[in-house]
Design an enzyme around this catalytic site. Structure first.
Site, PDB file in Angstrom:
ATOM      1  N   ASP A 186       0.842  -1.193   0.000  1.00 20.95           N
ATOM      2  CA  ASP A 186       0.000   0.000   0.000  1.00 20.95           C
ATOM      3  C   ASP A 186       0.876   1.241   0.000  1.00 20.95           C
ATOM      4  O   ASP A 186       2.065   1.183   0.338  1.00 20.95           O
ATOM      5  CB  ASP A 186      -0.903  -0.001   1.238  1.00 20.95           C
ATOM      6  CG  ASP A 186      -2.123   0.900   1.085  1.00 20.95           C
ATOM      7  OD1 ASP A 186      -2.265   1.550   0.034  1.00 20.95           O
ATOM      8  OD2 ASP A 186      -2.931   0.943   2.030  1.00 20.95           O
ATOM      9  N   GLY A 187       0.295   2.367  -0.369  1.00 15.56           N
ATOM     10  CA  GLY A 187       1.002   3.640  -0.352  1.00 15.56           C
ATOM     11  C   GLY A 187       0.877   4.320   1.001  1.00 15.56           C
ATOM     12  O   GLY A 187       0.369   3.752   1.968  1.00 15.56           O
ATOM     13  N   GLU A 209      -7.571  -0.557   5.406  1.00 17.03           N
ATOM     14  CA  GLU A 209      -6.120  -0.649   5.252  1.00 17.03           C
ATOM     15  C   GLU A 209      -5.474  -1.117   6.554  1.00 17.03           C
ATOM     16  O   GLU A 209      -4.576  -1.967   6.554  1.00 17.03           O
ATOM     17  CB  GLU A 209      -5.556   0.711   4.838  1.00 17.03           C
ATOM     18  CG  GLU A 209      -5.935   1.117   3.428  1.00 17.03           C
ATOM     19  CD  GLU A 209      -5.575   2.548   3.084  1.00 17.03           C
ATOM     20  OE1 GLU A 209      -5.636   2.895   1.891  1.00 17.03           O
ATOM     21  OE2 GLU A 209      -5.232   3.325   3.999  1.00 17.03           O
ATOM     22  N   LYS A 223      -1.875   7.578   6.774  1.00 19.37           N
ATOM     23  CA  LYS A 223      -2.608   7.073   5.621  1.00 19.37           C
ATOM     24  C   LYS A 223      -4.066   7.510   5.742  1.00 19.37           C
ATOM     25  O   LYS A 223      -4.502   7.929   6.803  1.00 19.37           O
ATOM     26  CB  LYS A 223      -2.522   5.541   5.564  1.00 19.37           C
ATOM     27  CG  LYS A 223      -1.103   5.042   5.285  1.00 19.37           C
ATOM     28  CD  LYS A 223      -0.974   3.528   5.358  1.00 19.37           C
ATOM     29  CE  LYS A 223      -2.015   2.807   4.559  1.00 19.37           C
ATOM     30  NZ  LYS A 223      -2.019   3.231   3.121  1.00 19.37           N
TER      31      LYS A 223
END
Length: 224
Positions: free
Chosen positions: A85-86, A107, A98
């Protein structure tokens, strides 16, 4: 390199990093956002190397399915080999902010389950102190005003993200002007506010690896 090119480089680097860890029975956790979309597109070129995926948002699930990649519910899989994930920000301890895409709760759940959490970002996301990027907080709608008052007491400036409903049916408060010197303590303090689902600090479960794309290439940073 443009920002889009950096994101694509990070996505390809993530694929190269995880491939040796996968087998035909592996489940890959997939996050949400523009950088993760680059990873999804790269992952589609190696569909035979893993069984399928779990996704942190309906948008990512749709993109995976468009590529013909199986998407499973998290409750239906035994384990998640790796989660990619970013991030909106990362410090050098790989503690993250995030939730810019409003998918922070899912997430955080997948990150908690995954054996390894690989974060992908461009070099602009690496900061000394978290908090320049406004901190997203997912909130039960009826608790919005109460939670906002408590966030003000913690020193932040919460702003309702208008027109956004999470995949869980909740709303987002973005907390501005809120430097986060002690991420784990602040993460716990916000999560203890009644009406908060979770917040976008990933400190109790930080990333294990950060693949950071820059003009000189992609650097690999590991959790200290």
């Amino acid at each position: 390199m443009t920002q889009d090119e950096l994101k694509q480089a990070a996505g390809r680097a993530a694929l190269d990093y995880i491939l040796p860890k996968l087998d035909p029975d592996s489940i890959v956790g997939v996050g949400t956002g523009s950088t993760t979309n680059c990873f999804i597109d790269a992952l589609a070129t190696r569909k035979g190397c893993f069984q399928g995926t779990v996704a942190s948002s309906e948008a990512s699930a749709a993109r995976l399915k468009q590529h013909g990649i199986p998407v499973y519910g998290l409750n239906s899989v035994d384990s998640v080999a790796v989660y990619v994930d970013g991030a909106d920000e990362s410090n050098d301890r790989l503690e993250l902010i995030k939730g810019g895409g409003a998918a922070l709760t899912r997430e955080k759940i997948i990150a908690a389950v995954a054996k390894e959490f690989v974060c992908i970002a461009d070099e602009s996301k690496l900061v000394g102190v978290l908090g320049k990027f406004p901190l997203p907080v997912e909130v039960i709608p009826m608790a919005r005003s109460h939670v906002a008052r408590q966030l003000v007491k913690l020193g932040g400036d919460p702003v309702y993200r208008e027109g956004v409903v999470t995949d869980n049916g909740n709303i987002i408060l973005d907390v501005y002007n809120f430097p986060i010197a002690t991420p784990t303590k602040i993460e716990e303090a916000i999560n203890n506010i009644t009406g908060v689902v979770t917040n976008g600090i990933f400190a109790r479960r930080p990333a294990d690896v950060l693949l950071l794309a820059g003009k000189a290439g992609v650097r690999t940073l590991r959790r200290k």
